[in-house]
Design an enzyme around this catalytic site. Structure first.
Site, short mmCIF file in Angstrom:
data_model
loop_
_atom_site.label_atom_id
_atom_site.label_comp_id
_atom_site.label_asym_id
_atom_site.label_seq_id
_atom_site.Cartn_x
_atom_site.Cartn_y
_atom_site.Cartn_z
N MET A 1 0.85 -1.19 0.00
CA MET A 1 0.00 0.00 0.00
C MET A 1 0.88 1.23 0.00
O MET A 1 1.74 1.39 0.86
CB MET A 1 -0.94 0.00 1.22
CG MET A 1 -1.82 1.24 1.29
SD MET A 1 -2.88 1.42 -0.17
CE MET A 1 -3.10 3.19 -0.19
N GLU A 2 0.62 2.13 -0.96
CA GLU A 2 1.55 3.19 -1.32
C GLU A 2 1.48 4.45 -0.47
O GLU A 2 1.86 5.53 -0.92
CB GLU A 2 1.29 3.60 -2.78
CG GLU A 2 -0.06 4.30 -3.03
CD GLU A 2 -1.18 3.38 -3.44
OE1 GLU A 2 -2.16 3.87 -4.02
OE2 GLU A 2 -1.06 2.17 -3.20
N ASN A 3 1.02 4.37 0.78
CA ASN A 3 0.92 5.56 1.62
C ASN A 3 2.15 6.45 1.45
O ASN A 3 3.28 5.97 1.50
CB ASN A 3 0.80 5.16 3.09
CG ASN A 3 -0.21 4.06 3.30
OD1 ASN A 3 -1.38 4.19 3.02
ND2 ASN A 3 0.28 2.92 3.79
N HIS B 1 6.38 -0.84 -8.08
CA HIS B 1 5.00 -0.44 -8.29
C HIS B 1 4.57 0.58 -7.23
O HIS B 1 3.99 1.63 -7.55
CB HIS B 1 4.08 -1.66 -8.26
CG HIS B 1 2.65 -1.36 -8.52
ND1 HIS B 1 2.09 -1.45 -9.78
CD2 HIS B 1 1.64 -0.97 -7.69
CE1 HIS B 1 0.81 -1.11 -9.71
NE2 HIS B 1 0.52 -0.82 -8.45
N GLU B 2 4.85 0.28 -5.97
CA GLU B 2 4.42 1.17 -4.89
C GLU B 2 5.18 2.49 -4.91
O GLU B 2 4.61 3.55 -4.60
CB GLU B 2 4.59 0.48 -3.53
CG GLU B 2 3.84 -0.84 -3.39
CD GLU B 2 2.36 -0.74 -3.71
OE1 GLU B 2 1.76 0.34 -3.52
OE2 GLU B 2 1.78 -1.76 -4.15
N HIS C 1 3.67 4.78 -7.37
CA HIS C 1 2.48 5.46 -6.85
C HIS C 1 2.81 6.77 -6.13
O HIS C 1 1.93 7.61 -5.95
CB HIS C 1 1.75 4.54 -5.87
CG HIS C 1 0.80 3.60 -6.52
ND1 HIS C 1 -0.14 3.98 -7.45
CD2 HIS C 1 0.64 2.24 -6.37
CE1 HIS C 1 -0.84 2.94 -7.84
NE2 HIS C 1 -0.38 1.87 -7.20
N GLU D 1 -3.19 3.15 -11.04
CA GLU D 1 -2.77 1.75 -11.10
C GLU D 1 -2.11 1.40 -12.43
O GLU D 1 -1.09 0.70 -12.47
CB GLU D 1 -3.97 0.83 -10.84
CG GLU D 1 -4.52 0.92 -9.43
CD GLU D 1 -3.51 0.56 -8.35
OE1 GLU D 1 -2.55 -0.18 -8.67
OE2 GLU D 1 -3.67 1.01 -7.21
#
Length: 604
Positions: free
Chosen positions: A344-346, A378-379, A382, A401
Site C-alpha cells: 500500500m503506497e501511503n 509499483h508502490e 504510486h 494503477e
C-alpha cells in the site's frame, strides 16, 4: 560536567530541571487556556456530558441514523461547498497482544473553507462513535453558526451536522470532533496484527485507508479529490515505535506522544500510521532517508537487506525516468505480518505484506526476489501516480494503477534504443502532466491532453485519430476485441470478445488497435487496424502470418484454417523461430496447442 570556557553563564542540574518543569507547566497551562477559549467561542454538541448552556441547545444529542429525511446526504458524492485545508489528528490506540478487543480514541480539528454558503456540514464517518462536535470560525472576533443537531445518514456513511444559520462564503472554520472506535482484524481501517517472536506474543497496529477506510478511523472528507495537509499525533505505550507519513517532529516524555511534521497536501486514503516493536535498517539515497522496518528477528537475519539494497536504486530510477523530483525527505517501507494487500503506497510510509518485502538469501528463490522488486517499484511509482497526482474519483482508478504498473515494468532499466526513444518524446508528456497537476486531482482527459501535446510536437509517430478518440474507446467501454485474419483474402475484422464463452459477442463495440505482426519469421512495421491488408495475404505455400507479436496488444487473435495449419507446421518443423522472436505468451501457446491437437486427432 564539561570544561568551562572563558565566557558565558552556567546553571546547575537542579536549576535546569526546575526551569524545564516550569516551561512544561506553562505550556500545559497555555494549552488548557487555548481549549477553554476555543470552547467559549463555540456552539457545540457534547454527547459525553449533560451541561446547561446559554447557547442554542442541540435538538438531538445522540448521533443515530435518522431515516426518512431527504437532502444533500442522499447523494454518494460529497458536495463541493466545503473544502478541507488541514487535519490536526490525534489518535490513541489501546491494545495488548493478549486482549480479545482493542479500542482507540481520537480528536480531529478540521480546518476547512466554505466555498458556497450552506447550513449543513457533511463528512464521512463509519463504525466510530462521535462524542463531541464543536465549530468555531477561524477569524478572531467573529462567531460561528451554532450546531443544532448531529446525526448519521447511514446510506453513504455521512455524519450530518445541521447549523442554525449558513456558513459564510469564503470564510474559514475549524470543526473539532472527538470520537472512539474498535481496532479490528479486518481488511481496512485501524488493524491489529498478532505474531509470535522469541516466544513472545506481540502485536503491530497498522492502517489501510484505501479506498474508503479512513472514515472508520476518523471523521473526514473521505474522497480522493478532497486533498488537505495532515498534522498527525500518535499516543502509545513506551515500548513501541510510531511511524507515519512524515518524519517525527518530537516525542513525548512520560507517555509516548509522537508528533509528526505536517504532510503535503494529499488525499485521506494515503494517511498511514504504524505502532510496532519492529527494528529497522537504513541508508541515505540522494538526501532521502530510506528505512526498512520489520520484525526484529527478520532484521537480524538479514531478510530486509535486499529491499534496502534496491529501494534507493528504484527511487533514483523513477526520478530520472520521469524527471520529476521526489517531494519527501524520507521513505519508510514496513513489512507487516498478515497485511491484507501485497503493498500500500501511503506517501512516505509504504506498508507491505511480509512476503512482498522480506527476502531470505538462504532459502528464497530468484522468482521471489523478482516479485519483491516488482512490488516495491509499483508502490514507489504510486508516490507520483496516485499520491502527487490523484484521480478525481475511483471510476478512473487506472490513472494511478495503470501508470504505476507501467513504471513497474521499467525497472531494471532496459538498454535497447527503445528506452531512449521513450524518454525523448513519449514520456515527456508525463513530466508536464505531473508538473501541471502536482497536489491536485485529474480526470483522464487531462492525461489525453498532455499526451496529445507530445504527439503534436514530433513527426515520428502518426496516429489514425486524436489521442482522446483512440483512448476513450478503451476506457469508456467494457471488454476488448478479438481480431480475425483471413489470409486467403488479406482481410482483418474485429468483434468484442466474450471471455466466458471464448468467442465474439453480439455487441457493436469497436476499438482502435495497433497491430504488431510477423510474416515468415520477420517483424513487419507496426500498423493500425483497418479492413484490408494485401500484404497479409498468403501467396506462397511457405507463407505464415503471426499477429500480436510478443503479446504486447490487448486483444485476442483468430486465424483462418490455412494460417493455423501453416503456424502449426512451422512450430513442428522449427520452433526456434518463435522462441527467437520471444513468442512465449501463455494465450498464444494455448491457442497453438488447441489447434495442434485438433489437427492431430483429425488425422485419425
Amino acid at each position: 560536567m564539561g570544561n568551562k570556557s572563558g565566557s558565558g553563564f552556567y546553571l546547575s542540574k537542579s536549576t535546569v530541571a526546575f526551569f524545564t518543569l516550569l516551561f512544561a507547566a506553562l505550556f500545559i497551562a497555555f494549552t488548557v487556556f487555548a481549549v477553554l477559549y476555543l470552547r467559549s467561542r463555540t456552539g457545540f454538541c457534547n454527547f459525553a456530558e449533560e451541561e446547561e448552556s446559554d447557547k442554542v441547545k442541540p435538538l438531538n444529542c445522540t448521533v443515530v441514523p435518522t431515516p426518512g429525511r431527504q437532502g444533500i446526504w442522499d447523494h454518494y458524492r460529497l458536495p463541493t461547498s466545503l473544502v478541507p485545508i488541514n487535519y490536526q489528528l490525534v489518535l490513541w490506540p489501546r491494545f495488548h497482544p493478549e486482549s480479545p478487543e482493542s479500542t482507540f480514541t481520537g480528536d480531529v480539528n478540521i480546518t476547512f473553507q466554505c466555498k458556497n454558503a450552506t447550513d449543513v456540514i457533511l463528512l464521512h464517518s463509519e463504525q466510530i462513535e462521535v462524542t463531541v462536535v464543536e465549530l468555531v470560525r477561524f477569524e478572531i472576533g467573529t462567531e460561528a453558526p451554532q450546531i443544532l443537531e448531529v446525526w448519521r445518514s447511514s446510506l453513504y456513511s455521512y455524519l450530518v451536522i445541521n447549523l442554525n444559520e449558513t456558513l459564510t462564503e469564503n470564510s474559514i472554520y475549524v470543526l473539532r470532533i472527538s470520537f472512539s472506535g474498535v481496532i479490528g482484524n479486518s481488511t481496512g481501517g485501524f488493524m491489529k496484527m498478532d505474531y509470535e517472536e522469541d516466544g513472545r506474543n506481540l502485536s503491530v497496529i497498522t492502517t489501510q485507508m484505501e479506498p474508503t477506510y479512513a472514515r472508520t478511523v476518523f471523521p473526514c472528507f473521505d474522497e480522493p479529490s478532497f486533498k488537505a495537509t495532515f498534522d498527525i499525533h500518535l499516543i502509545y505505550l513506551p515500548n513501541y515505535v510510531a511511524l507515519s507519513n512524515m518524519p517525527k517532529l518530537q516525542n513525548g516524555v512520560i507517555w509516548k506522544v509522537t508528533t509528526f511534521n505536517t504532510t503535503l497536501k494529499m488525499s485521506t486514503y494515503i494517511v498511514a500510521c504504524v505502532i510496532c516493536e519492529f527494528s529497522h535498517i537504513e541508508m541515505i539515497e540522494h538526501g532521502n532517508e530510506i528505512r526498512i522496518w520489520a520484525r526484529k528477528s527478520a532484521i537480524e537475519n538479514g531478510e530486509a537487506d535486499y529491499a534496502l539494497n534496491i529501494t534507493g536504486a528504484i527511487l533514483r530510477h523513477v526520478m530520472d525516468y520521469l524527471n520529476v523530483s521526489y517531494p519527501l525527505t524520507k521513505t519508510e517501507l514496513v513489512a507487516v505480518p498478515e497485511f491484507p494487500a501485497s503493498g500500500m503506497e501511503n506517501w512516505g510510509l509504504i506498508i507491505f505484506h511480509e512476503d512482498s518485502l522480506l527476502f531470505n538469501y538462504s532459502s528464497d528463490t530468484k522468482e521471489k526476489r523478482r516479485l519483491i522488486c516488482s512490488v516495491i517499484t509499483h508502490e514507489i511509482g504510486h508516490q507520483w501516480f496516485g499520491n502527487l497526482v490523484t484521480m478525481n474519483w475511483w471510476n478512473q482508478l487506472w490513472l494511478k494503477e495503470g501508470l504505476s504498473s507501467y513504471i513497474e515494468n521499467t525497472f531494471p532499466p532496459k538498454l535497447e534504443t527503445e528506452m531512449f526513444m521513450t524518454i525523448t518524446w513519449h514520456f515527456l508528456f508525463m513530466q508536464s502532466y505531473l508538473q501541471d497537476f502536482s497536489y491536485t486531482n485529474v480526470k483522464q482527459d487531462d492525461l489525453w491532453h498532455h499526451w496529445q501535446k507530445a504527439i503534436d510536437s514530433q513527426n515520428e509517430v502518426k496516429l489514425p485519430a486524436s489521442v482522446k478518440t483512440i483512448m476513450d474507446k478503451w476506457t469508456m467501454q467494457t471488454g476488448y476485441p478479438i481480431i480475425t485474419l483471413n489470409t486467403s483474402t488479406g482481410t482483418l475484422s474485429q468483434e468484442p470478445f466474450d471471455a466466458k464463452r471464448r468467442h465474439a459477442t453480439s455487441a457493436n463495440n469497436t476499438w482502435y488497435v495497433p497491430i504488431e505482426w510477423i510474416k515468415n519469421g520477420s517483424a513487419q512495421p507496426l500498423t493500425w487496424l483497418k479492413s484490408t491488408f494485401p500484404e497479409m495475404k498468403i501467396t506462397s505455400e511457405n507463407d505464415w502470418i503471426l499477429l500480436n507479436a510478443n503479446i504486447t496488444g490487448y486483444y485476442r487473435v483468430q486465424y483462418d484454417a490455412l494460417n493455423w495449419n501453416r503456424i502449426i507446421n512451422q512450430l513442428i518443423k522449427d520452433p526456434e523461430v518463435f522462441l527467437s522472436l520471444f513468442i512465449s505468451g501463455i494465450l498464444f501457446l494455448r491457442d497453438i496447442c488447441v489447434q495442434y491437437y485438433t489437427k492431430l486427432y483429425s488425422d485419425f
